[in-house]
Scaffold this active site. Structure first.
Site, short mmCIF file in Angstrom:
data_model
loop_
_atom_site.label_atom_id
_atom_site.label_comp_id
_atom_site.label_asym_id
_atom_site.label_seq_id
_atom_site.Cartn_x
_atom_site.Cartn_y
_atom_site.Cartn_z
N ASP A 6 0.75 -1.36 -0.05
CA ASP A 6 0.16 -0.13 -0.43
C ASP A 6 0.81 1.17 0.22
OD1 ASP A 6 -1.53 2.60 1.83
OD2 ASP A 6 -2.94 1.26 1.00
N TRP B 275 -6.03 1.50 0.51
CA TRP B 275 -5.35 0.52 -1.42
C TRP B 275 -5.75 -0.80 -1.02
CZ3 TRP B 275 -7.73 4.30 -3.79
CH2 TRP B 275 -6.53 5.87 -3.52
N ASP B 276 -5.33 -0.95 0.62
CA ASP B 276 -5.05 -2.30 0.52
C ASP B 276 -6.39 -2.95 0.98
OD1 ASP B 276 -2.70 -3.66 1.12
OD2 ASP B 276 -1.92 -2.22 2.53
N LEU B 277 -7.20 -1.62 1.85
CA LEU B 277 -9.08 -1.98 2.31
C LEU B 277 -9.29 -2.38 1.63
CD1 LEU B 277 -8.27 -0.09 5.62
CD2 LEU B 277 -8.27 -2.37 5.51
N ALA C 142 -0.03 -6.86 -0.15
CA ALA C 142 -0.52 -6.73 0.87
C ALA C 142 -1.51 -6.82 0.89
CB ALA C 142 0.52 -5.83 1.79
#
Length: 401
Positions: free
Chosen positions: A131, A160-162, A401
């Site tokens: 991220d 961005w991960d979420l 990730a």
């Protein structure tokens, strides 16, 4: 909700860090039996901060709640065979492995032709990213921070991960819907980079930059294109105030008693503050006019005067203050190895009600149980577990990730 929407669905989660585990947690909250498969000794993210006093990772337990946990030697032929059997039985796999050949889609579909397989990567070309590198690459740290700042300012939230986790869960549900209708499986690929670029493009920021021939300048805490600013209070606190719509702006003017001053400013600047673009153009003057009102009042006084008004506002809180508040979406659960901790229910409310939160498993907690469900007898399970005893944790690199 007596029956959750994904009851009867099984997902094998071979992911680590944030995006994949978030997708698995969402699916588990919707009722899927999500089986997290980790290497012996734990995955590479199994000990990430923050940590409880016991040393357990609050990060890991938060992202993996409501799942079951299986621990196998992923470097051994026997361990990989068991996981392949589990994937074939479940029919859905979520992973961000670094292109492991034994997890290749054609290898897995040879066992389960209608497999739904979602692979998360860092960059769209398959190269690794997380991220924090993706965020830098899509320009946000150079849009963030003080107006007169000259260095990049990173955001602490791995957005961005979420978002990738949500997209992954949505993709799996959509593929499951198609398989139920047509019998077809699916191979889905999702890159953090694509999610980030898609998001900034959807906000119109790429088109804006192309049109202007330059990136957007830093705004500090101002709200771009409308009016919003932070203000210090008399007791050393701070609040964020937003006048996004014309009605909210009028509410702010009425509460602060500044109508005459702003009318004069409108005439002087030739602007109409009913228009959000004009409010943005005069943001510095507006903030200077409003600042004394907030500076003369404590946070409690501001809350009293703004309550019931149309003004959008919130106090800036520390995380310990947030943790001390009561939220309907938060539930205390007994987390093995940690104790009672606050954790989140699914934010989706079904017919007005939240579903209950469940703790994360301990590493390998359900290994024997799940292997028995695959049809392995006690002797075979004992032999596998004995062979795995003493196996060190691998240093495998995930793609994203």
């Amino acid at each position: 909700m007596t029956t959750r929407s994904l009851d009867g669905v099984r997902v094998v989660d071979l992911s680590s860090f944030v995006a994949g585990p978030t997708a698995g947690r969402i699916l588990a909250e919707l009722g899927a039996d999500v089986i997290r498969v980790d290497p012996i000794g734990g995955a590479v993210d199994g000990g990430r901060w923050p940590l409880a006093e016991s040393g357990a990772s609050l990060y890991w337990t938060g992202l993996n709640q409501a799942k079951r946990s299986v621990a196998v030697d992923l470097r051994s032929d026997d361990g990989r065979a068991v996981v392949t059997d589990l994937i074939a039985e479940a029919g859905i796999v979520l992973e961000n492995a670094a292109r492991a050949s034994w997890l290749a889609h054609d290898v897995l579909t040879a066992r389960r032709p209608d497999l739904i397989h979602l692979h998360i990567a860092g960059n769209a070309d398959g190269s690794p990213a997380v991220d924090y590198t993706v965020n830098a690459a899509v320009g946000l740290p150079l849009m963030t921070g003080p107006v007169d700042g000259t260095v990049p300012v990173n955001h602490v939230l791995p957005a961005w991960d979420l978002l990738t986790g949500v997209q992954a869960a949505l993709g799996i549900v959509a593929a499951l819907r198609r398989r139920d209708r047509t019998g077809e499986g699916a191979y889905l690929e999702l890159a953090l980079e694509d999610v980030a670029v898609s998001a900034v493009a959807s906000m119109g920021w790429l088109a804006e930059a192309e049109d202007r021939g330059a990136g957007r300048e830093r705004q500090g805490n101002a709200l771009y294109g409308s009016y919003g600013s932070d203000f210090a209070t008399a007791d050393g606190r701070a609040v964020m105030v937003v006048g996004l719509t014309a009605g909210q702006w009028r509410g702010l003017v009425e509460v602060t008693g500044t109508a005459e001053v702003f009318a004069a400013l409108e005439r002087h600047r030739g602007l109409r503050f009913a228009d959000e673009g004009d409010r943005y153009a005069a943001r510095d003057e507006i903030t200077a006019i409003l600042r004394p009102w907030f500076a003369a009042r404590t946070l409690a006084e501001i809350e009293k005067e703004l309550s019931g008004s149309r003004v959008l506002w919130a106090p800036y809180r520390t995380m310990d203050e947030v943790a001390a508040r009561e939220y309907a979406v938060i539930e205390r659960v007994e987390q093995p190895g940690v104790g009672a901790v606050p954790t989140a229910r699914s934010p989706l409310r079904w017919d007005g009600a939240y579903t209950g939160a469940r703790p994360a498993p301990q590493h390998g907690q359900h290994t024997r149980e799940v292997l028995a469900e695959l049809g392995l007898g006690d002797g075979s399970i004992d032999a596998l577990l004995d062979a795995q005893a003493g196996t060190p944790a691998p240093s495998a690199r995930p793609d994203g990730a």
